[in-house]
Design an enzyme around this catalytic site. Sequence first.
Site, mmCIF file in Angstrom:
data_model
loop_
_atom_site.group_PDB
_atom_site.id
_atom_site.type_symbol
_atom_site.label_atom_id
_atom_site.label_comp_id
_atom_site.label_asym_id
_atom_site.label_seq_id
_atom_site.Cartn_x
_atom_site.Cartn_y
_atom_site.Cartn_z
ATOM 1 N N CYS A 115 0.815 -1.222 0.000
ATOM 2 C CA CYS A 115 0.000 0.000 0.000
ATOM 3 C C CYS A 115 0.846 1.268 0.000
ATOM 4 O O CYS A 115 0.392 2.322 -0.443
ATOM 5 C CB CYS A 115 -0.949 0.012 1.193
ATOM 6 S SG CYS A 115 -2.127 -1.358 1.196
ATOM 7 N N HIS A 262 -3.733 7.212 0.807
ATOM 8 C CA HIS A 262 -3.941 5.875 0.251
ATOM 9 C C HIS A 262 -5.374 5.454 0.533
ATOM 10 O O HIS A 262 -5.880 5.616 1.646
ATOM 11 C CB HIS A 262 -2.969 4.882 0.882
ATOM 12 C CG HIS A 262 -3.355 3.452 0.712
ATOM 13 N ND1 HIS A 262 -3.625 2.906 -0.530
ATOM 14 C CD2 HIS A 262 -3.568 2.459 1.625
ATOM 15 C CE1 HIS A 262 -3.965 1.633 -0.368
ATOM 16 N NE2 HIS A 262 -3.943 1.346 0.923
ATOM 17 N N ASN A 292 -9.846 -0.655 -2.645
ATOM 18 C CA ASN A 292 -8.433 -0.467 -2.337
ATOM 19 C C ASN A 292 -7.598 -1.090 -3.456
ATOM 20 O O ASN A 292 -7.576 -2.309 -3.616
ATOM 21 C CB ASN A 292 -8.110 -1.135 -0.995
ATOM 22 C CG ASN A 292 -6.662 -0.994 -0.577
ATOM 23 O OD1 ASN A 292 -5.811 -0.596 -1.359
ATOM 24 N ND2 ASN A 292 -6.373 -1.337 0.670
#
Length: 335
Positions: A115, A262, A292
């Site tokens: 991530c 993020h 995501n």
Amino acid sequence: MYNSKITGLGSYVPENVVTNDDLKEFMETSDEWIQERTGIKERRWIDPGSGDTTAVMGAKASKIAMERAGLTKDDIDFIVFATLSPDLYFPGSGVLVQDLLEMPTIGALDIRNQCSGFIYAMSVADQFIKTGMYKNILVIGAENHSGGLERSTRGRNVTVIFGDGAGAAVLSRCEEAGKGILSSHLHSEGKHAKELVLEGPSTQRWVPEILENNDPDDVSYYPHMNGQFVFKHAITRFSEAIEEGLQANKLAKEDIDMLIPHQANLRIAQFIQKKFRLSDDQVFNNIMNYGNTTAASIIIALTEAWEQGKIKDNDLVVLAAFGSGFTWGSVIIRW
């Protein structure tokens, strides 16, 4: 010493839209349950017949970014590719993009920081430009999660979250003082590695062992996440990374024009927004549309924010991420 500046942005997501209601076909869930916990309404998953892969999506996003930068494939000096889902175990996807775009034999580096991957990739590219080694670097974040998710009720806590997609930025040499990337800040804490992890296959459980066991109940082949543990660490580390970047540049939270976090969970972004007292116009979220997308999430969001006119010349733009590793970091940009 030179500065590095973003001169082109591009993104690509698969056409196949998977809504929360679509997920009910293979797991016990609901649109309300997913939105309440994550803020996600839909995500994009690669259609197996489309020909899209992590590298192919990265190449598509890169073409857009290069065109917007006014550059051709021959102007790019280096590739930095961030992903946790490469097309192959090895080699990495960076060299595949070099081939797909028919580039000269430039170097290609793969970043494996999940991530936080795009933050790390931007930092690496920035250093290459600051030292004068390269002039134009293609920085890519791309992910193909859908092929490796457990599509069942057992796996829903992870599966409902993730989507596929790619984004790319061209980072170019800039001699204007105070413009471009002002600083980047990177951290890790490996003792929590297994709180968000995909354990197998790996060199610790190589192919012969996998074939020998052939256990249908073995969940180590799917991503595992200790959700509450990750959430609590994320909100702390997000804040630290942003504050560190501001302090390093003698800036205050009031100076932030746009925060691109993020896209892990809308609740995390909302917590950070409230803590820093930022308005809705100062934070850009698109997790509701894409889920995501890990290393691709920040660059897809950054591209969309710029396309929508939400980022203007001289704006202070803050990128921040936290994820598996644990790793986290921030990049401070004067647009």
